[in-house]
Design an enzyme around this catalytic site. Sequence first.
Site, mmCIF file in Angstrom:
data_model
loop_
_atom_site.group_PDB
_atom_site.id
_atom_site.type_symbol
_atom_site.label_atom_id
_atom_site.label_comp_id
_atom_site.label_asym_id
_atom_site.label_seq_id
_atom_site.Cartn_x
_atom_site.Cartn_y
_atom_site.Cartn_z
ATOM 1 N N GLY A 77 2.011 5.808 -4.730
ATOM 2 C CA GLY A 77 1.421 7.009 -5.660
ATOM 3 C C GLY A 77 -0.186 7.121 -5.801
ATOM 4 N N ARG B 201 2.425 5.517 2.267
ATOM 5 C CA ARG B 201 3.529 4.391 2.052
ATOM 6 C C ARG B 201 4.003 3.883 4.015
ATOM 7 N NH1 ARG B 201 5.251 5.382 -2.193
ATOM 8 N NH2 ARG B 201 4.510 7.473 -3.243
ATOM 9 N N ASP C 108 5.927 -0.598 -8.261
ATOM 10 C CA ASP C 108 7.144 -1.159 -7.913
ATOM 11 C C ASP C 108 6.289 -1.605 -6.361
ATOM 12 O OD1 ASP C 108 9.686 -2.293 -8.835
ATOM 13 O OD2 ASP C 108 10.344 -0.935 -6.896
ATOM 14 N N THR D 250 0.098 3.171 -11.308
ATOM 15 C CA THR D 250 0.920 4.073 -11.634
ATOM 16 C C THR D 250 0.912 5.177 -12.544
ATOM 17 O OG1 THR D 250 3.177 4.555 -11.401
ATOM 18 C CG2 THR D 250 2.715 2.955 -12.301
ATOM 19 N N ASP E 93 3.360 6.113 -14.122
ATOM 20 C CA ASP E 93 4.547 6.554 -14.385
ATOM 21 C C ASP E 93 5.295 5.303 -15.622
ATOM 22 O OD1 ASP E 93 5.458 7.957 -12.125
ATOM 23 O OD2 ASP E 93 6.616 6.659 -10.829
ATOM 24 N N ASP F 18 6.089 2.769 -15.416
ATOM 25 C CA ASP F 18 7.201 2.150 -15.000
ATOM 26 C C ASP F 18 6.964 0.601 -14.763
ATOM 27 O OD1 ASP F 18 6.080 2.805 -12.688
ATOM 28 O OD2 ASP F 18 7.919 3.165 -12.323
ATOM 29 N N ARG G 20 9.967 9.654 -12.102
ATOM 30 C CA ARG G 20 11.056 8.618 -11.057
ATOM 31 C C ARG G 20 11.946 8.154 -11.950
ATOM 32 N NH1 ARG G 20 9.328 4.643 -7.062
ATOM 33 N NH2 ARG G 20 8.717 3.308 -8.530
#
Length: 319
Positions: free
Chosen positions: A11, A72, A103, A125, A127, A129, A171
């Site tokens: 992403g 992807r 990730d 990202t 996120d 994360d 997510r």
Amino acid sequence: MKRIGVLTSGGDSPGMNAAIRAVVRKGIYHDLEVYGIYNGYAGLISGNIKKLELGSVGDIIHRGGTMLHSARCLEFKTPEGQQKGIEQLKKFGIEGLVVIGGDGSFQGAKKLSEQGYPTIGVPGTIDNDIPGTDFTIGFDTALNTIIDAIDKIRDTATSHERTYIIEVMGRDAGDLALWAGLADGAETILIPEEDHKMDQVVQKLQRGHERGKKHSIIIVAEGCGSGVDVAKEIERLSDFETRVTVLGHIQRGGSPTAFDRVLASRLGAQAVELLLEGKAGRTVGIENNKLVDYDITEVLSRKHSIDKQMYKLSQELSI
């Protein structure tokens, strides 16, 4: 080392272009040739690779998205796909690679490193994360996009005296929801890292209503459920009228904030420095405003966690 490559995968996130710019210009400053790999690992396999000059990354630091594009690639998860990628890198004489992404992108970088190919991961990202860094590239911009949307929604929530449920991205990570909820004074924040019971959510809404509160804002991280489902459950358990806003991919776009531009520039340049030092299989990050780097296998083995104290504070301030 004379030639390095850079790619973005997974992403997109605001600030990726600033990171690409840093890799290219830092590399050229140190007399390296820098090659851009377009469309992520899919482009690596197909050989969609071009040499980048100083002017190639001019006028991109303020732009969202990624000039190298992203995709992807399931094929790269296979040993055969990875070997195809390495063959392309050898074909172009690229001796080291910078991978900007999250990730999944780091998993690909880890595979390359395991096969002896020098690779450095840069966390990009929204996120937030990725372990081993306080912030990932794009998180701050996405957070400010969410806050701007909530501010506008609160105006209409006040006018119509309703409960608004806002679903944000993230997510399996609740950082966006937690930070946005605390920054905007949300009454309830639902994140995947913490259990929640809908009857308690409704009880809080009822307590607010009894003291004269006319509207409420509930932030839902996509990783712990649908905003629509939360709204239906609230209406089933109470008389509150709800409205749902799913912010979706608007959170991934837009001009990066100053914080993300500076962060991306620092991390991109640090990745090049590590390659020049002969390091490989590392990820770069920032902790307490200091640049750090960790073994990529270690980073991928750790689990992201939220700031428990921040979550506790959000509950205390939303009584």
